[in-house]
Design a protein around this motif. Structure first.
Motif, PDB file in Angstrom:
ATOM      1  N   TYR A 163       2.878  -3.406  10.580  1.00 16.88           N
ATOM      2  CA  TYR A 163       2.189  -3.323   9.291  1.00 16.88           C
ATOM      3  C   TYR A 163       0.849  -4.061   9.362  1.00 16.88           C
ATOM      4  N   LEU A 180      -3.043   0.718   3.974  1.00 17.71           N
ATOM      5  CA  LEU A 180      -2.856   1.024   5.382  1.00 17.71           C
ATOM      6  C   LEU A 180      -3.483   2.363   5.702  1.00 17.71           C
ATOM      7  N   SER A 232      -3.153   4.583   1.859  1.00 23.93           N
ATOM      8  CA  SER A 232      -4.071   4.151   0.813  1.00 23.93           C
ATOM      9  C   SER A 232      -4.131   5.129  -0.343  1.00 23.93           C
ATOM     10  N   ILE A 263      -1.510 -11.035   1.272  1.00 20.45           N
ATOM     11  CA  ILE A 263      -2.198  -9.765   1.512  1.00 20.45           C
ATOM     12  C   ILE A 263      -3.385  -9.564   0.580  1.00 20.45           C
ATOM     13  N   ARG A 295      -1.796  -2.226  11.362  1.00 15.56           N
ATOM     14  CA  ARG A 295      -2.367  -1.071  10.680  1.00 15.56           C
ATOM     15  C   ARG A 295      -3.258  -1.496   9.515  1.00 15.56           C
ATOM     16  N   ALA A 296      -2.939  -2.633   8.878  1.00 15.11           N
ATOM     17  CA  ALA A 296      -3.657  -3.035   7.672  1.00 15.11           C
ATOM     18  C   ALA A 296      -4.922  -3.833   7.961  1.00 15.11           C
ATOM     19  N   GLY A 352      -0.865   1.335   0.736  1.00 11.11           N
ATOM     20  CA  GLY A 352      -0.522   1.192   0.784  1.00 11.11           C
ATOM     21  C   GLY A 352      -0.245   0.919   0.481  1.00 11.11           C
ATOM     22  N   LEU A 378      -0.177  -1.781   0.106  1.00 11.06           N
ATOM     23  CA  LEU A 378      -1.150  -2.231   1.106  1.00 11.06           C
ATOM     24  C   LEU A 378      -1.998  -1.047   1.537  1.00 11.06           C
ATOM     25  N   TYR A 425      -8.490  -2.246   7.555  1.00 12.79           N
ATOM     26  CA  TYR A 425      -8.855  -1.962   6.170  1.00 12.79           C
ATOM     27  C   TYR A 425      -9.250  -3.247   5.448  1.00 12.79           C
ATOM     28  N   LEU A 458       0.827  -1.194   0.000  1.00 11.12           N
ATOM     29  CA  LEU A 458       0.000   0.000   0.000  1.00 11.12           C
ATOM     30  C   LEU A 458       0.864   1.247   0.000  1.00 11.12           C
TER      31      LEU A 458
END
Length: 201
Positions: free
Chosen positions: A112, A18, A22, A69, A115-116, A10, A16, A119, A2
């Motif tokens: 990581y 995040l 994003s 992911i 935080r992800a 992210g 990703l 979402y 991301l």
């Protein structure tokens, strides 16, 4: 992974999604992860045991990083994610604000994931490799892996960029040591040399 933007907080990871990472914007308020979400932090401080198929070759571990992911809205397998990384591994995102100089956001695999997860619990995210450039010396391997991200498996691309990944081979398995990424944007197109054919390893 991301990518970072000035929209909310992210990877692919690449980009990703995040908080603060994003390309399309993510709610700033973190939400509680679903009860089915795997723990992002190993209880004993060491990486979970990896599936041997995920770490038996460079191709396998790169594919596992993208696969773990990716998926529809819902929990990700964070134990699998953590199992791919060496101790003290880092994930580093380039953040480019609308004004000012680019900065870095440095994360551990665990931070990581923390935080992800909110979402991913509510948004689909699919990231895959477009091409790869590889250099190796001894136990070290570095790749530039060009990525493309989508919100659905067959949807419109929402992000492209390059993941710079460092790997270590201890003679028994592959370990990811670092993922450092930047996204394509106005004034920062992906060079043609990083859009060529991938050589399988």
């Amino acid at each position: 992974m991301l990518r970072l933007t000035t929209v909310s907080v992210g990877l692919l990871l690449a980009g990703l999604m995040l908080e603060g990472l994003s390309p399309v914007g993510v709610a700033q308020e973190k939400k509680e992860a679903p009860a089915t979400t795997q723990s992002a932090t190993p209880a004993n401080g060491t990486a979970p045991e990896a599936n041997p198929k995920d770490v038996q070759s460079l191709d396998a571990i790169v594919a596992a990083i993208y696969d773990v992911i990716s998926g529809p809205p819902g929990a990700r397998d964070w134990n699998r994610f953590n199992s791919l990384f060496a101790k003290e591994a880092r994930l580093i995102a380039v953040r480019v604000p609308k004004e000012g100089k680019p900065t870095l956001v440095v994360m551990t695999p665990a931070s990581y994931a923390e935080r992800a997860r909110a979402y991913f619990s509510e948004h689909g995210f699919f990231e895959h490799e477009l091409s790869r450039k590889t250099d190796s010396y001894g136990a070290m391997t570095h790749i530039y892996t060009t990525y493309e991200s989508r919100e659905t498996k067959d949807g419109k691309p929402i992000d492209r960029g390059i993941n710079s990944m460092e790997f270590f081979n201890d003679g028994q398995r592959w370990w990811c040591v670092e993922i450092y990424w930047d996204a394509e944007r106005a004034g920062n197109p992906i060079p043609e040399k990083y859009l060529g054919e991938t050589r399988k390893q």
